[in-house]
Design an enzyme around this catalytic site. Structure first.
Site, PDB file in Angstrom:
ATOM      1  N   SER A 228       3.634   0.901   3.166  1.00 16.61           N
ATOM      2  CA  SER A 228       3.082   0.267   1.798  1.00 16.61           C
ATOM      3  C   SER A 228       1.861  -0.451   1.790  1.00 16.61           C
ATOM      4  O   SER A 228       1.589  -1.259   2.497  1.00 16.61           O
ATOM      5  CB  SER A 228       4.495  -0.139   1.080  1.00 16.61           C
ATOM      6  OG  SER A 228       4.453  -1.404   1.948  1.00 16.61           O
ATOM      7  N   MET A 229       0.925  -0.183   0.496  1.00 18.29           N
ATOM      8  CA  MET A 229      -0.244  -0.859   0.580  1.00 18.29           C
ATOM      9  C   MET A 229      -0.355  -1.517  -0.585  1.00 18.29           C
ATOM     10  O   MET A 229      -1.394  -1.398  -1.456  1.00 18.29           O
ATOM     11  CB  MET A 229      -1.138   0.212   0.951  1.00 18.29           C
ATOM     12  CG  MET A 229      -0.980   1.171   2.018  1.00 18.29           C
ATOM     13  SD  MET A 229      -2.285   2.406   2.378  1.00 18.29           S
ATOM     14  CE  MET A 229      -1.437   3.598   1.346  1.00 18.29           C
ATOM     15  N   GLY A 230       0.577  -2.199  -1.275  1.00 17.11           N
ATOM     16  CA  GLY A 230       0.415  -2.891  -2.501  1.00 17.11           C
ATOM     17  C   GLY A 230       0.125  -2.109  -3.565  1.00 17.11           C
ATOM     18  O   GLY A 230       0.689  -1.028  -3.767  1.00 17.11           O
ATOM     19  N   GLY A 233      -0.648   1.856  -3.486  1.00 13.36           N
ATOM     20  CA  GLY A 233       0.405   2.854  -3.348  1.00 13.36           C
ATOM     21  C   GLY A 233       1.104   2.916  -1.762  1.00 13.36           C
ATOM     22  O   GLY A 233       0.981   1.596  -1.156  1.00 13.36           O
ATOM     23  N   GLY A 259       8.587  -4.134  -2.055  1.00 11.15           N
ATOM     24  CA  GLY A 259       8.966  -3.329  -0.855  1.00 11.15           C
ATOM     25  C   GLY A 259      10.366  -3.028  -0.610  1.00 11.15           C
ATOM     26  O   GLY A 259      10.773  -2.005  -0.542  1.00 11.15           O
ATOM     27  N   ASP A 260      11.116  -4.144  -1.081  1.00 15.16           N
ATOM     28  CA  ASP A 260      12.582  -3.834  -1.042  1.00 15.16           C
ATOM     29  C   ASP A 260      13.034  -2.572  -2.100  1.00 15.16           C
ATOM     30  O   ASP A 260      13.995  -1.760  -1.805  1.00 15.16           O
ATOM     31  CB  ASP A 260      13.417  -5.112  -1.593  1.00 15.16           C
ATOM     32  CG  ASP A 260      13.127  -6.241  -0.654  1.00 15.16           C
ATOM     33  OD1 ASP A 260      12.592  -6.167   0.449  1.00 15.16           O
ATOM     34  OD2 ASP A 260      13.096  -7.426  -1.082  1.00 15.16           O
TER      35      ASP A 260
END
Ligand SMILES: Nc1ncnc2c1ncn2[C@@H]1O[C@H](COP(=O)(O)OP(=O)(O)OP(=O)(O)O)[C@@H](O)[C@H]1O
Ligand SMILES: [Mg+2]
Length: 317
Positions: A228-230, A233, A259-260
């Site tokens: 994941s890259m904030g 995406g 993220g969760d």
């Protein structure tokens, strides 16, 4: 949860180091002065608790385990009862830690005050392992940090025990705990880009570098790596495919727990047998729902479905 029962659920989440998230609103917060609190909100938190809440809101049966201090477990028990989550948390002496966020709307600043976590005893760890093993479930999510006094190999040992029992594992942690747990080859991992960079010991510029780093983890037995890259995406990488999911522009309330929520969406996608592109869309929609609303869990199924339509997915280069 009765010690003698073997609950059957679609997923179990493990949170060894949960926290009560308290937000305190203080305008013009000043160090060394008396500060007046305008508003306080407090909610049970911890990564696996967040994952379980979102999965339950999406209609899945979920269990939770890990450690809770017996002196302040009321808000957790209330949340689990409200969402129909099977409570398999091991109660330990003392208090679950609190994380205080001092939010200052006037100066647009947030100050974090994090209490230390409670150290479980070796006997507590044995109880946890036993209780986790008792759950009949296809999926186990292991996420978050490790409490003080517990070796960083704990996730590796739990994952190995669970895989031997035929469970599929999603792992979301960082640092030494992640490094050690990879030895047990969890099925899915969801590092964010910074966690992946720390793991491979290199800065990853551009999608090719991210995919290449993900492939080194696939070669060690992981079946899916989600990076994941904030707001950029996330990249979903399996041995045969790469899918990049990009979120639409949204008005962010708070990125805490993005993220969760994504992890919960990945599990929901697996439980529904979705192909990778649809799983990527669903997981991204879960994360977007999280960051556009306050509170624990999902806002509504209709909102998640609407967000899913707005996520762009393409096959990576
Ligand atoms: N500012 C943002 N705008 C749009 N989407 C976002 C934003 N921040 C996060 N997301 C969504 O949430 C997903 C997960 O975010 P992120 O990469 O920050 O996870 P994380 O660092 O693991 O978060 P956490 O703090 O919950 O562990 C992203 O892939 C994206 O879909
Ligand atoms: Mg994360």
């Amino acid at each position: 949860m009765q010690a003698t029962r073997s609950p059957m659920v679609e997923a179990v989440t493990v949170t060894l180091n949960p926290a009560i998230d308290q937000t305190v609103v203080i305008a013009n917060f000043t160090v060394g002065q008396v500060n007046r609190v305008e508003q306080v909100t407090s909610q049970p938190g911890g990564k696996g608790v967040n994952v379980a809440a979102a999965l339950a809101d999406y209609g899945h049966t979920v269990g939770v385990t890990g450690f809770l201090g017996r002196e302040n477990d009321g808000a957790f028990a209330a949340l689990f009862a409200q969402k129909g989550i099977t409570d398999g948390f091991v109660r330990i002496d003392g208090l679950t830690r609190t994380g205080v966020k001092v939010s200052d709307p006037a100066q647009q600043q947030t100050t974090d005050i994090n209490y230390p976590g409670q150290a479980p005893t070796p006997a507590n760890l044995d109880t946890l392992s036993h209780r986790l093993g008792q759950f009949h479930t296809p999926w186990v999510v292991v996420s978050g940090s490790i409490p003080p006094g517990v070796p960083p190999t704990i996730y590796r040992d739990l994952v190995a025990m669970l895989i031997a029992r035929g469970r599929q594992i999603v792992l979301d942690t960082s640092g030494d705990a992640l490094r050690a747990a990879l030895e047990a080859a969890p099925h899915i991992i969801k590092p964010n880009i910074h966690e992946l960079e720390a793991l491979v010991g290199a800065s990853l510029m551009g999608q090719d570098a991210v995919v290449e780093a993900a492939h080194t983890l696939l070669s060690r037995g992981v079946q899916m790596v989600v990076v994941s890259m904030g707001k950029e995406g996330a990249c979903f990488v399996t041995a045969g495919r790469v899918v990049v999911a990009r979120p639409p522009d949204v008005t962010v309330q708070s990125t805490v727990g993005a993220g969760d929520a994504m992890v919960a969406g990945i599990v929901a996608g697996q439980l529904r047998g979705l192909p990778l592109t649809e799983c990527a869309r669903l997981a991204t929609a879960f994360s977007l729902d999280r960051i556009t609303h306050m509170g624990v869990g999902l806002s509504s199924l209709a909102h998640v479905n609407a967000l899913m339509e707005q996520v762009t997915v393409d096959r990576g280069a």
